[in-house]
Design a protein around this motif. Structure first.
Motif, PDB file in Angstrom:
ATOM      1  N   THR A 178       0.710  -1.302  -0.028  1.00 50.34           N
ATOM      2  CA  THR A 178       0.167   0.118  -0.035  1.00 50.34           C
ATOM      3  C   THR A 178       0.843   1.221  -0.048  1.00 50.34           C
ATOM      4  O   THR A 178       2.039   1.079   0.159  1.00 50.34           O
ATOM      5  CB  THR A 178      -0.823   0.130   1.177  1.00 50.34           C
ATOM      6  OG1 THR A 178      -0.099   0.191   2.486  1.00 50.34           O
ATOM      7  CG2 THR A 178      -1.751  -1.237   1.320  1.00 50.34           C
ATOM      8  N   ALA A 179       0.448   2.248  -0.318  1.00 50.10           N
ATOM      9  CA  ALA A 179       1.136   3.614  -0.171  1.00 50.10           C
ATOM     10  C   ALA A 179       1.786   3.781   1.074  1.00 50.10           C
ATOM     11  O   ALA A 179       2.899   4.249   1.228  1.00 50.10           O
ATOM     12  CB  ALA A 179       0.175   4.912  -0.653  1.00 50.10           C
ATOM     13  N   SER A 180       1.084   3.424   2.184  1.00 49.77           N
ATOM     14  CA  SER A 180       1.780   3.799   3.494  1.00 49.77           C
ATOM     15  C   SER A 180       3.017   2.723   3.950  1.00 49.77           C
ATOM     16  O   SER A 180       3.801   3.079   4.344  1.00 49.77           O
ATOM     17  CB  SER A 180       0.595   3.780   4.554  1.00 49.77           C
ATOM     18  OG  SER A 180      -0.001   2.338   4.951  1.00 49.77           O
ATOM     19  N   GLN A 181       2.629   1.626   3.604  1.00 49.62           N
ATOM     20  CA  GLN A 181       3.773   0.426   3.398  1.00 49.62           C
ATOM     21  C   GLN A 181       4.905   0.869   2.803  1.00 49.62           C
ATOM     22  O   GLN A 181       5.917   0.725   3.311  1.00 49.62           O
ATOM     23  CB  GLN A 181       3.214  -0.791   3.197  1.00 49.62           C
ATOM     24  CG  GLN A 181       2.051  -1.308   4.150  1.00 49.62           C
ATOM     25  CD  GLN A 181       1.396  -2.781   3.348  1.00 49.62           C
ATOM     26  OE1 GLN A 181       1.390  -2.834   2.437  1.00 49.62           O
ATOM     27  NE2 GLN A 181       0.540  -3.259   4.459  1.00 49.62           N
ATOM     28  N   GLY A 182       4.811   1.406   1.775  1.00 50.40           N
ATOM     29  CA  GLY A 182       5.928   1.789   0.686  1.00 50.40           C
ATOM     30  C   GLY A 182       6.672   2.808   1.068  1.00 50.40           C
ATOM     31  O   GLY A 182       8.008   2.782   1.176  1.00 50.40           O
ATOM     32  N   GLN A 183       5.954   3.876   1.621  1.00 51.36           N
ATOM     33  CA  GLN A 183       6.542   4.833   2.248  1.00 51.36           C
ATOM     34  C   GLN A 183       7.383   4.601   3.410  1.00 51.36           C
ATOM     35  O   GLN A 183       8.506   5.107   3.475  1.00 51.36           O
ATOM     36  CB  GLN A 183       5.536   6.203   2.669  1.00 51.36           C
ATOM     37  CG  GLN A 183       6.050   7.358   3.099  1.00 51.36           C
ATOM     38  CD  GLN A 183       6.603   7.365   4.647  1.00 51.36           C
ATOM     39  OE1 GLN A 183       5.972   6.679   5.297  1.00 51.36           O
ATOM     40  NE2 GLN A 183       7.368   8.170   4.682  1.00 51.36           N
ATOM     41  N   ALA A 184       6.885   3.451   4.207  1.00 52.55           N
ATOM     42  CA  ALA A 184       7.823   3.576   5.404  1.00 52.55           C
ATOM     43  C   ALA A 184       9.063   2.661   4.966  1.00 52.55           C
ATOM     44  O   ALA A 184      10.047   2.734   5.629  1.00 52.55           O
ATOM     45  CB  ALA A 184       6.883   2.513   6.463  1.00 52.55           C
ATOM     46  N   ILE A 185       8.978   1.638   3.825  1.00 53.69           N
ATOM     47  CA  ILE A 185      10.160   1.193   3.616  1.00 53.69           C
ATOM     48  C   ILE A 185      11.155   2.176   2.701  1.00 53.69           C
ATOM     49  O   ILE A 185      11.917   1.981   3.248  1.00 53.69           O
ATOM     50  CB  ILE A 185       9.664   0.084   2.758  1.00 53.69           C
ATOM     51  CG1 ILE A 185       9.078  -1.072   3.385  1.00 53.69           C
ATOM     52  CG2 ILE A 185      11.214  -0.653   1.733  1.00 53.69           C
ATOM     53  CD1 ILE A 185       8.427  -2.070   2.346  1.00 53.69           C
ATOM     54  N   ALA A 186      10.513   2.905   2.085  1.00 54.36           N
ATOM     55  CA  ALA A 186      11.410   3.889   1.415  1.00 54.36           C
ATOM     56  C   ALA A 186      11.887   4.799   2.372  1.00 54.36           C
ATOM     57  O   ALA A 186      13.158   5.474   2.032  1.00 54.36           O
ATOM     58  CB  ALA A 186      10.654   4.647   0.233  1.00 54.36           C
TER      59      ALA A 186
END
Length: 206
Positions: free
Chosen positions: A99-107
């Motif tokens: 999801t957008a929030s999951q991806g942001q946390a990884i990035a």
């Protein structure tokens, strides 16, 4: 302090037949850089090492980490199991959709250069910030790391009898313009907007 390759540290702290108890040990993982070996480290292995000690776990060299979203989040983000990375631009390739929030946390993980091979799957509301008429902060963080990330928009299907699920064409085109990857709408939604906005969303090649 325990030092060694990921496989050696896994044997020392995780593998049932060979592990020792070192619940607060500091750990340094010293696998050679990815450019020199072309080998990868599984996020699940890093997660398991992180879970084995309350001490800090650090990866020294510029390795490549691979894994699904759940394992990558555990290895890079979750406080109890995460490890840190000393080398800038350490590679992290996520194999499943985020999801957008999951991806942001990884990035956002320090020294990580993320690639989202499984793409992003989320709603327009999470990919586009209507208040600022621009893509969301979370999606912007992802596409900054991975400019050709594929996107699946999973808003619910429109039904004249049960809902009024509509998507503004201008929002779709903004999402499409943010990535050179394929953007797919997974359900039979209703798209609204001017002719030019609908053309931009459905016809115009970026």
């Amino acid at each position: 302090k325990i030092t060694g390759s990921q496989s050696d540290v896994t044997a020392a702290l995780v593998t049932e037949a060979s592990k020792v108890t070192a619940s607060s040990a500091l750990v340094t993982i010293s696998d050679a850089a990815f450019a020199n070996t072309n080998s990868t480290i599984a996020a699940s292995d890093l997660k398991n090492i992180g879970n084995a000690t309350s001490g800090a776990v650090s990866v020294t060299n510029l390795v490549k980490v691979t894994g699904n979203q759940a394992d990558m989040t555990a290895a890079l983000v979750t406080e109890a199991s995460k490890v840190t990375f000393a080398a800038a631009n350490t590679l992290a390739e996520v194999s499943t959709a985020v999801t957008a929030s999951q991806g942001q946390a990884i990035a956002a993980t320090t020294n990580i250069s993320a690639a989202f091979a499984g793409g992003v799957t989320d709603s327009v509301a999470n990919l586009y910030d209507a208040n600022n008429t621009a893509i969301s902060t979370n999606f912007n963080a992802i596409k900054t790391e991975d400019s050709d990330v594929a996107v699946t928009i999973d808003d619910g299907a429109f039904s004249a009898n049960t809902n009024n699920n509509t998507i503004a064409a201008a929002r779709l085109s903004a999402i499409g313009n943010a990535t050179t990857g394929t953007v797919t709408v997974s359900n039979a939604v209703k798209i609204t907007g001017s002719q030019s906005d609908v053309t931009a969303a459905l016809v115009t090649e970026a």
